[in-house]
Structures are given as structure tokens and as C-alpha cells.
Write a protein that holds these residues in place. Structure first.
Motif, PDB file in Angstrom:
ATOM      1  N   GLU A  35       0.845  -1.195   0.000  1.00  0.00           N
ATOM      2  CA  GLU A  35       0.000   0.000   0.000  1.00  0.00           C
ATOM      3  C   GLU A  35       0.873   1.235   0.000  1.00  0.00           C
ATOM      4  N   SER A  84      -2.826   5.836  -2.850  1.00  0.00           N
ATOM      5  CA  SER A  84      -3.273   4.498  -2.459  1.00  0.00           C
ATOM      6  C   SER A  84      -4.704   4.238  -2.902  1.00  0.00           C
ATOM      7  N   LEU A  85      -5.496   5.289  -3.075  1.00  0.00           N
ATOM      8  CA  LEU A  85      -6.884   5.107  -3.495  1.00  0.00           C
ATOM      9  C   LEU A  85      -6.978   4.588  -4.926  1.00  0.00           C
ATOM     10  N   LEU A 110      -6.952   0.167  -4.946  1.00  0.00           N
ATOM     11  CA  LEU A 110      -7.708  -0.506  -3.899  1.00  0.00           C
ATOM     12  C   LEU A 110      -7.796  -1.999  -4.178  1.00  0.00           C
ATOM     13  N   THR A 111      -7.633  -2.779  -3.128  1.00  0.00           N
ATOM     14  CA  THR A 111      -7.756  -4.228  -3.248  1.00  0.00           C
ATOM     15  C   THR A 111      -9.237  -4.606  -3.149  1.00  0.00           C
ATOM     16  N   GLN A 171     -10.347  -4.143   0.396  1.00  0.00           N
ATOM     17  CA  GLN A 171     -10.641  -2.754   0.762  1.00  0.00           C
ATOM     18  C   GLN A 171     -11.998  -2.324   0.197  1.00  0.00           C
ATOM     19  N   LEU A 172     -12.292  -2.746  -1.025  1.00  0.00           N
ATOM     20  CA  LEU A 172     -13.589  -2.426  -1.622  1.00  0.00           C
ATOM     21  C   LEU A 172     -14.721  -3.110  -0.864  1.00  0.00           C
ATOM     22  N   GLY A 192     -15.470  -1.202   2.190  1.00  0.00           N
ATOM     23  CA  GLY A 192     -16.220   0.000   1.855  1.00  0.00           C
ATOM     24  C   GLY A 192     -17.687  -0.297   1.597  1.00  0.00           C
TER      25      GLY A 192
END
Length: 165
Positions: free
Chosen positions: A3, A9-10, A13-14, A17-18, A21
Motif C-alpha cells: 500500500e 493508495s486510493l 484498492l484491493t 478494501q472495496l 467500503g
């Protein structure tokens, strides 16, 4: 994947991470709707009634057709909701001046009071969350929400932002 820091980093996204969210949005939505749901519970109204009240309040005189476009529900479903709100004295419907086939919707005093009660509960939750997150996060959050909107919904949203119906 390593990361990076900051906004870079946005861009990378993995899936994990999604997923986090997406789950955060589900739980936030539950919180966002919980207070109005509790208020509406004893009245035998649901979220569709709340949304109708919100957008009629936001754009007094809006047409049934415009409300259909904003809410994205069937005409039959909206008619059921509006009939209840009208019969209960929360909304009034007036014929259009230029086109008598159009129905323009307005909140009554009672409808305005209920809408204010529902919105006050949501504003309190939003205000608290916004204060906790800070101005930069609020701007970013709004940008993410706007970017997620379908183009048609974004057009409705932009008209409302500009004070239109």
C-alpha cells in the motif's frame, strides 16, 4: 500488494478494501435510516413515504412525474404511497395550471412537521459524523457518492443542488 500513502493508495484498492467500503455503506445506511424508521414505525409508514415527503418538501409543487423519476419506483407503487399521504392529510395535490393532467404536490402543515421530524433526526446523525470526520473527509465522501450515481440520478441531484425541481 504494497500500500502507498496518501491519495495515491486510493488508485490501487484491493478487493478486500472495496468489500470493507461496501459493508461500511450497508451499515451506515442502516444507521442513517434507523431514526426515521423508528419515527414512522407507529404510523404504518415506510421508507417510501419518507422519501416522498423529503422530495416534496425539497421541491414544493413538484409533479408526480418528476417524483417518479427521482424515486425510481413504479407509478403504481408511488400512487399507493401518495394516496396514503394525501388521505392522511400530509400531502395535497393540485391540478396543473397549464396542464390539468399534471398533479403538483405540496406538503400540508402536518406533512411539513413530520418531514422536519424525520429530517432533523438524519441531520443530527450526519452533522455528528461530519464533525467527527472533518471537512476534507466530508468533501471526499460527497465526491465518492456523486461518482457512484447513475447519470440520470446525478442530473436529478444536480438540479436539486441548484435549487430546481
Amino acid at each position: 500488494m504494497a500500500e502507498t500513502t496518501g491519495s495515491e493508495s486510493l488508485l490501487f484498492l484491493t478487493d478486500e478494501q472495496l468489500r470493507k467500503g461496501i459493508e461500511a455503506m450497508f451499515f451506515a445506511y442502516r444507521g442513517f435510516t434507523a431514526d426515521p424508521d423508528r419515527i414512522l414505525e407507529g404510523m404504518e409508514y415506510g421508507r417510501a413515504h419518507h422519501r416522498a415527503l423529503h422530495f416534496i418538501h425539497r421541491s414544493p409543487g413538484t409533479t408526480v412525474s418528476n417524483l417518479l423519476g427521482i424515486l425510481g419506483v413504479t407509478k403504481q407503487s408511488l400512487n399507493r404511497v401518495l394516496r396514503t399521504l394525501i388521505d392522511d392529510g400530509l400531502v395535497r395535490s393540485e391540478k396543473g395550471r397549464r396542464d390539468a393532467r399534471e398533479r403538483h404536490l405540496f406538503l400540508t402543515e402536518s406533512g411539513d412537521a413530520l418531514e422536519r421530524q424525520l429530517s432533523d433526526a438524519q441531520r443530527a446523525r450526519m452533522r455528528s459524523a461530519y464533525r467527527a470526520a472533518g471537512a476534507e473527509a466530508v468533501m471526499g465522501f460527497r465526491q465518492v457518492l456523486e461518482a457512484m450515481m447513475d447519470p440520470e440520478m446525478r442530473a436529478h441531484y444536480n438540479r436539486l443542488k441548484e435549487g430546481g425541481a
